[in-house]
Motif scaffolding. Sequence first.
Motif, PDB file in Angstrom:
ATOM      1  N   UNK A  15     128.612 -12.701  86.846  1.00 55.24           N
ATOM      2  CA  UNK A  15     127.675 -13.705  87.343  1.00 55.24           C
ATOM      3  C   UNK A  15     126.237 -13.366  86.959  1.00 55.24           C
ATOM      4  N   UNK A  16     125.897 -12.091  86.999  1.00 55.95           N
ATOM      5  CA  UNK A  16     124.563 -11.655  86.601  1.00 55.95           C
ATOM      6  C   UNK A  16     124.322 -11.959  85.120  1.00 55.95           C
ATOM      7  N   UNK A  17     125.302 -11.662  84.269  1.00 56.38           N
ATOM      8  CA  UNK A  17     125.151 -11.914  82.835  1.00 56.38           C
ATOM      9  C   UNK A  17     125.066 -13.411  82.539  1.00 56.38           C
ATOM     10  N   UNK A  18     125.867 -14.203  83.222  1.00 56.29           N
ATOM     11  CA  UNK A  18     125.799 -15.652  83.029  1.00 56.29           C
ATOM     12  C   UNK A  18     124.415 -16.166  83.431  1.00 56.29           C
ATOM     13  N   UNK A  19     123.914 -15.688  84.549  1.00 53.33           N
ATOM     14  CA  UNK A  19     122.585 -16.108  85.000  1.00 53.33           C
ATOM     15  C   UNK A  19     121.509 -15.701  83.998  1.00 53.33           C
ATOM     16  N   UNK A  20     121.597 -14.512  83.439  1.00 56.03           N
ATOM     17  CA  UNK A  20     120.621 -14.056  82.454  1.00 56.03           C
ATOM     18  C   UNK A  20     120.688 -14.889  81.169  1.00 56.03           C
ATOM     19  N   UNK A  22     121.803 -18.030  80.889  1.00 59.19           N
ATOM     20  CA  UNK A  22     121.282 -19.364  81.211  1.00 59.19           C
ATOM     21  C   UNK A  22     119.757 -19.333  81.264  1.00 59.19           C
ATOM     22  N   UNK A  23     119.201 -18.306  81.860  1.00 56.09           N
ATOM     23  CA  UNK A  23     117.750 -18.162  81.937  1.00 56.09           C
ATOM     24  C   UNK A  23     117.139 -18.030  80.543  1.00 56.09           C
ATOM     25  N   UNK A  24     117.753 -17.261  79.669  1.00 57.00           N
ATOM     26  CA  UNK A  24     117.245 -17.080  78.307  1.00 57.00           C
ATOM     27  C   UNK A  24     117.304 -18.389  77.528  1.00 57.00           C
ATOM     28  N   UNK A  25     118.401 -19.136  77.645  1.00 53.70           N
ATOM     29  CA  UNK A  25     118.531 -20.418  76.946  1.00 53.70           C
ATOM     30  C   UNK A  25     117.488 -21.399  77.464  1.00 53.70           C
ATOM     31  N   UNK A  26     117.316 -21.458  78.775  1.00 55.98           N
ATOM     32  CA  UNK A  26     116.308 -22.329  79.359  1.00 55.98           C
ATOM     33  C   UNK A  26     114.917 -21.970  78.859  1.00 55.98           C
ATOM     34  N   UNK A  27     114.594 -20.681  78.793  1.00 63.04           N
ATOM     35  CA  UNK A  27     113.272 -20.240  78.331  1.00 63.04           C
ATOM     36  C   UNK A  27     113.039 -20.618  76.872  1.00 63.04           C
ATOM     37  N   UNK A  28     114.045 -20.448  76.030  1.00 61.10           N
ATOM     38  CA  UNK A  28     113.905 -20.808  74.614  1.00 61.10           C
ATOM     39  C   UNK A  28     113.681 -22.308  74.469  1.00 61.10           C
ATOM     40  N   UNK A  29     114.446 -23.109  75.185  1.00 62.38           N
ATOM     41  CA  UNK A  29     114.283 -24.565  75.108  1.00 62.38           C
ATOM     42  C   UNK A  29     112.900 -24.959  75.605  1.00 62.38           C
TER      43      UNK A  29
END
Length: 103
Positions: A15-20, A22-29
Amino acid sequence: MYGYGGWAWIPFMPLLWIALIVLAVWAVIRLTRGPSGGAHGRGHGWTGGGLPENAKSPESPENAKSPESPEEIVDRRYASGEIDTDTYTEMRERLAAHRPKPR
């Protein structure tokens, strides 16, 4: 020293890795989109946002301005300090010399 509770966090690691991720993809977008909200100029991220359906886009033909004349471009550049007075005078004289005469 660590006791028996040390293994309790292991099921939560995915869950921690999935959250990280998702956060990275959101930041790039978010960082690669311009202030207009992307290529279509309508959205604000994944929330939709933007102009209402019946609003005219700034790029619509109704809002299109005629292109600047060469004289207007020189005037704007001089007003913004991009060119000095001598350059401005020379450019205006050249434009006046090459402007077609009205009939």
